[in-house]
Enzyme design. Sequence first.
Site, short mmCIF file in Angstrom:
data_model
loop_
_atom_site.label_atom_id
_atom_site.label_comp_id
_atom_site.label_asym_id
_atom_site.label_seq_id
_atom_site.Cartn_x
_atom_site.Cartn_y
_atom_site.Cartn_z
N PRO A 180 0.85 -1.20 0.00
CG PRO A 180 -0.55 -1.46 1.86
CD PRO A 180 0.66 -2.03 1.19
CB THR A 182 4.12 1.28 -3.73
OG1 THR A 182 2.99 0.44 -4.00
CG2 THR A 182 4.92 0.69 -2.59
N GLY A 183 2.09 3.99 -4.77
CA GLY A 183 1.79 4.82 -5.93
C GLY A 183 1.01 4.12 -7.03
CE LYS A 184 -1.01 -1.23 -4.93
NZ LYS A 184 -0.21 -0.74 -3.80
CG HIS A 401 19.48 -14.75 1.74
ND1 HIS A 401 19.20 -15.98 2.28
CD2 HIS A 401 18.83 -14.71 0.55
CE1 HIS A 401 18.42 -16.65 1.46
NE2 HIS A 401 18.17 -15.90 0.40
CD GLU A 402 18.18 -11.52 -1.89
OE1 GLU A 402 18.38 -11.86 -3.08
OE2 GLU A 402 17.30 -12.06 -1.18
CG HIS A 405 20.38 -15.79 -3.85
ND1 HIS A 405 20.23 -17.15 -3.91
CD2 HIS A 405 19.46 -15.35 -2.95
CE1 HIS A 405 19.27 -17.53 -3.08
NE2 HIS A 405 18.78 -16.44 -2.48
#
Length: 578
Positions: A180, A182-184, A401-402, A405
């Site tokens: 919510p 975020t500009g949708k 963690h990222e 990957h």
Amino acid sequence: MGALLAVVLGFALRAARGSTTQRAATYTELLRIAQTGQAFSVEVNGDRFFVRQAGAETVTAVVDEPTLRQELVSRFAGAGASVDFASREEPSRAASAVIPLVVIAAVGFVLFSVNRRRSPKMFSDAKAGVARAPVRFADVAGMHEVKQELAETVEFLKNPQRFARLGGRPPRGVLLTGEPGTGKTLLARAVACEAGVRFLSASGSSFQEMFVGVGASRVRALFAEARKAAPCIVFIDEIDAVGRARAKGNGDSASAEHDQTLNQLLVEMDGFDHGNGIVVIASTNRADMLDPALLRPGRFDRKVTVPLPDVRGREEILNVHAGPIPLQGAVDLGTIARGTPGFSGADLANLLNEAAILAAREGAEAVDPTHIDRARDRVLMGLERKGVLVDEDERYATAVHEAGHVVVGLLAPNCDPVHKVSILPRGRALGVTQALPEKDRLMYRKEYLEDQICMLMGGRAAEMVILGTMTAGASDDIQRAATIAWKMVAELGMSDLGPICVGDGHPARSPALLDRVDETARALTDAQLARAVAIVKSRRSQIDALVKGLLEKETLGIDEIEACFPEDRRKRAAPQAA
Ligand code: ADP
Ligand code: ZN
């Protein structure tokens, strides 16, 4: 700054006490309601605002600064709400003590609002650029990729026939997913405005009804309106309320009503002609809950993720919203952006708003860094309550963690090239590493699948090597890795067990064979985890650089990633040159 003086916030209308559907609100909240266009009627009595919202609670607030009142009124009017000025008598204490009267009034009000909602006017319709301040793509800060994805929809709406002639596949439904704020909604409005078409909007919850058939008739009314208005955008906010998966066979009346409403929506979406130029844009935070039928081709077949803004995005959003607010020279928007990880665009707008109000209360000439700090604490408190905040330890663990990957993705020779990594939460995942498949991977090779498992294990490997622990953030990776490993052994014949087929729908010949499949698949994942650990250990300093970059910038593109691996980059480039 005088405009912000003497704002008294958060007083309920005394007369409103008897009703449970009303709530005291702040000036900032009213502004937000006006912006989101959900108010359908506003009553102003002296300094009191009484705001009824479609499908939501009624809120009241006292705003005793005339300029702010005027501002609110014009915003509500601009959003298509009806605004009435009443000169009611102060309700006397005696009157509000008479509870039955209040109850009758509340019942009357509920009936009244049901009535209002039934009429087709329940859809707020703002002719783009006429009824409210136009929102262009340029007003939506950041989100360059998202805007690019929506550009085609704009092209289509501008000239549906020509679009079809050129062989473009007309977009019918676009699903915007994201947290919510975020500009949708802003984006959907911007699409309408850029295309110069009308914007019809309704909230998914406004179709939720108690009586079977009512929701469906509202859906019909909305699309009838859309056919008249075409070309246009139909925006359905929070579509999960109406689009959640149908319950199978449980015949109570609430689910019967829900199913009918959803079916009607499907029928309408299938029914309109491409030439008309109607595009349905829906927003949701929970795409995973939607009925699969909604996502089929010809319905919401374009899915666009609207991410939380990263540092750069946040600074751009702050820039947009700082426009009308006088800021002291010491206030640096870049610094604020760095100090607000996890904030949505709405949170940032709210932050500046709160700071301006604090400054106004103190009679300050301009907003200074202390106002910003206090406003930030207030917004943070709200976010903490909602449990959406990520603390420093968690950010660090996600970055590690990222990074795991990424390093495996770069070094395992058969992985899809990594092009982006982010530690911003997206849906329920804490971070994401994105890799683009280079070609159509229908012909998966054993080596590719092994590297795929290895890359999935990279996150866990980094946790083990660098954090010396394990986090729950790897659960999705593990699930995916285990699925691939099982398929390789059970269906694709890529193990020592040979070409066996014990997958779905092929009953195993013996439980013993199934056990061996399990073991073999497990050994495969174990081996790839060990390989990932070795890769991580061999690149400690590079990973540290990557983690540092992620904590600073939150999202890194391919150039920034490769800058952390100068040696490997040269190696990777070499074979292609040969
Ligand atoms: P959503 O529909 O995703 O819940 P909204 O579109 O209603 O979010 O955004 C709420 C408010 O937050 C907007 O009206 C705007 O003031 C602010 N906002 C959010 N994202 C941005 C952005 N990218 N640029 C500028 N303002 C934004
Ligand atoms: Zn992961």
